[in-house]
Design a protein around this motif. Structure first.
Motif, PDB file in Angstrom:
ATOM      1  N   HIS A 219     -13.009  -1.798   2.143  1.00  0.00           N
ATOM      2  CA  HIS A 219     -11.603  -1.784   2.534  1.00  0.00           C
ATOM      3  C   HIS A 219     -11.284  -0.825   3.687  1.00  0.00           C
ATOM      4  O   HIS A 219     -10.864  -1.268   4.742  1.00  0.00           O
ATOM      5  CB  HIS A 219     -10.759  -1.458   1.301  1.00  0.00           C
TER       6      HIS A 219
ATOM      7  N   HIS B  28      -8.252   0.902   8.608  1.00  0.00           N
ATOM      8  CA  HIS B  28      -9.405   0.018   8.343  1.00  0.00           C
ATOM      9  C   HIS B  28     -10.336   0.118   9.542  1.00  0.00           C
ATOM     10  O   HIS B  28     -10.541  -0.874  10.243  1.00  0.00           O
ATOM     11  CB  HIS B  28      -8.946  -1.430   8.156  1.00  0.00           C
TER      12      HIS B  28
ATOM     13  N   HIS C 173      -3.703   5.647   6.455  1.00  0.00           N
ATOM     14  CA  HIS C 173      -4.626   4.703   5.817  1.00  0.00           C
ATOM     15  C   HIS C 173      -5.018   3.674   6.881  1.00  0.00           C
ATOM     16  O   HIS C 173      -4.157   2.980   7.415  1.00  0.00           O
ATOM     17  CB  HIS C 173      -3.981   4.021   4.619  1.00  0.00           C
TER      18      HIS C 173
ATOM     19  N   GLU D 159       0.819  -1.219   0.000  1.00  0.00           N
ATOM     20  CA  GLU D 159       0.000   0.000   0.000  1.00  0.00           C
ATOM     21  C   GLU D 159       0.857   1.275   0.000  1.00  0.00           C
ATOM     22  O   GLU D 159       0.342   2.382   0.152  1.00  0.00           O
ATOM     23  CB  GLU D 159      -0.954  -0.014   1.204  1.00  0.00           C
TER      24      GLU D 159
HETATM   25 ZN   LIG Z   1      -5.629  -1.273   3.559  1.00  0.00          ZN
END
Ligand SMILES: [Zn+2]
Length: 344
Positions: free
Chosen positions: A191, A132, A130, A116
């Motif tokens: 996601h 989740h 980033h 990522e």
């Molecule tokens: Zn991710």
């Protein structure tokens, strides 16, 4: 409920890389914000390289570390001037991306960057998170995920549909942010979330604020509704519960240790007890993981054992034994049916 845990006295306006470490650790303190080993954080800095040249460097969480415990040494460090040209490409396989990024390393000895990494490089802000988060995934994994997220965040959000993490997903995200300078976040279908800021504090605040909004919305929606049905099996009183556990936990450990020794963790927090008590738990628990990242840690489904205390502990042991054996067979079949060589 994610709380904003930022503490100016702890932070002491640390330099950017240390500020990134502080922010990352802080995000990891709440597992509803970042699941274990999940998510990644980054900062873009000007550094002096080995030859004395000023160089733009992306420090981004590497694979294999957890945000809660990571230190400055756990971030990969890559040269942004070498990465920027990739944004003009149309496609890259995982292997091409990994091979290319290996040439962009800023200093030797740092851990390997994750799949990522490029989304952090392509989002044109100094600090990027980033994550989740449970609340955002709860919205983004529903069939009406985009419409729901749009209703909640309006024009402050860009949406990207689900595709497996890699070059294309990173490019989609970077493109959305570059095309919409006024948005606050990108919500990724099935996601997670991407948020950013000019400094560690504003980035953290933005991440938590967006998650809180999603969580408030979910709480509002479920008020007065028994989402998983009525209570079917009320929790046992403490003393009885302890007796059952003392009898059953060593038994479970034996059943799951046939291939290699396992250690059990036990959780009877309020949320867990409420969830396992409901009418629809058997059905809902088998629906599959909420997010691809969860699969890494909890597999496709949990084993659900339908038992009520009135049946007695021996019946529970029989159900556990049969259930574990059946789970194992189903998992091996599932794995064999779906395994593919990712290089193809
Ligand atoms: Zn991710």
């Amino acid at each position: 409920m994610p709380q904003n845990l930022w503490n100016d006295a702890e932070y002491r306006a640390l330099p950017d890389l240390e500020g990134l470490v502080y922010r990352s650790n802080l995000l990891g303190r709440d597992r509803s914000v970042v699941n274990i080993y999940g998510g990644n954080t980054s900062v873009k800095l000007e550094q002096t390289d080995f030859a004395g040249r000023t160089t733009r460097v992306l420090y981004v969480k590497a694979s294999g570390s957890d945000v809660l415990t990571m230190k400055a040494k756990d971030f990969a460090a890559l040269r942004l001037d070498d990465i920027d040209p990739l944004f003009k490409r149309d496609a890259m396989t995982d292997e091409q991306m990994t091979d290319y990024l290996a040439f962009t390393v800023f200093e030797p000895g740092r851990p390997r960057q994750s799949i990522e990494t490029l989304l952090h490089a392509f989002v044109p802000y100094r600090h990027v998170d980033h994550t989740h988060p449970d609340a955002v995934i709860s919205l983004a994994c529903t069939p009406a995920g985009e419409a729901t997220a749009r209703k909640l965040f309006g024009d402050r959000m860009a949406w990207v549909d689900y595709i497996r993490p890699g070059f294309t997903l990173s490019k989609w995200i970077g493109q959305r942010v570059q095309d919409n300078p006024r948005i606050d976040c990108v919500v990724m279908g099935k996601h997670g979330l991407v948020t950013w800021g000019d400094d560690p504090k504003s980035c953290y605040n933005q991440t938590i604020r967006i998650i809180q909004e999603a969580e408030d919305y979910i709480l509002e929606q479920q008020t007065g509704k028994a989402v998983f049905g009525a209570v079917k099996v009320p929790a046992l009183e403490d003393a009885k519960l302890r007796n059952v556990l003392m009898d059953v936990l060593p038994f479970v450990r034996g059943q799951v240790s046939t291939e290699r020794s396992a250690i059990l963790a036990y959780d009877d927090s309020e949320d867990v007890l409420d969830y396992v008590a409901r009418e629809r738990t058997g059905e809902v628990s088998q629906a599959g993981a909420a997010c691809p990242d969860h699969l890494v840690h909890v597999k496709r489904q949990p084993l659900f054992v339908d038992w009520t205390p009135g049946e007695g502990v021996d019946a529970l042991k029989t159900k556990l034994k049969d259930g574990i054996a059946d789970y194992k067979t189903r998992y091996v079949d599932y794995f064999n049916a779906n395994k593919t060589d990712r290089r193809r």
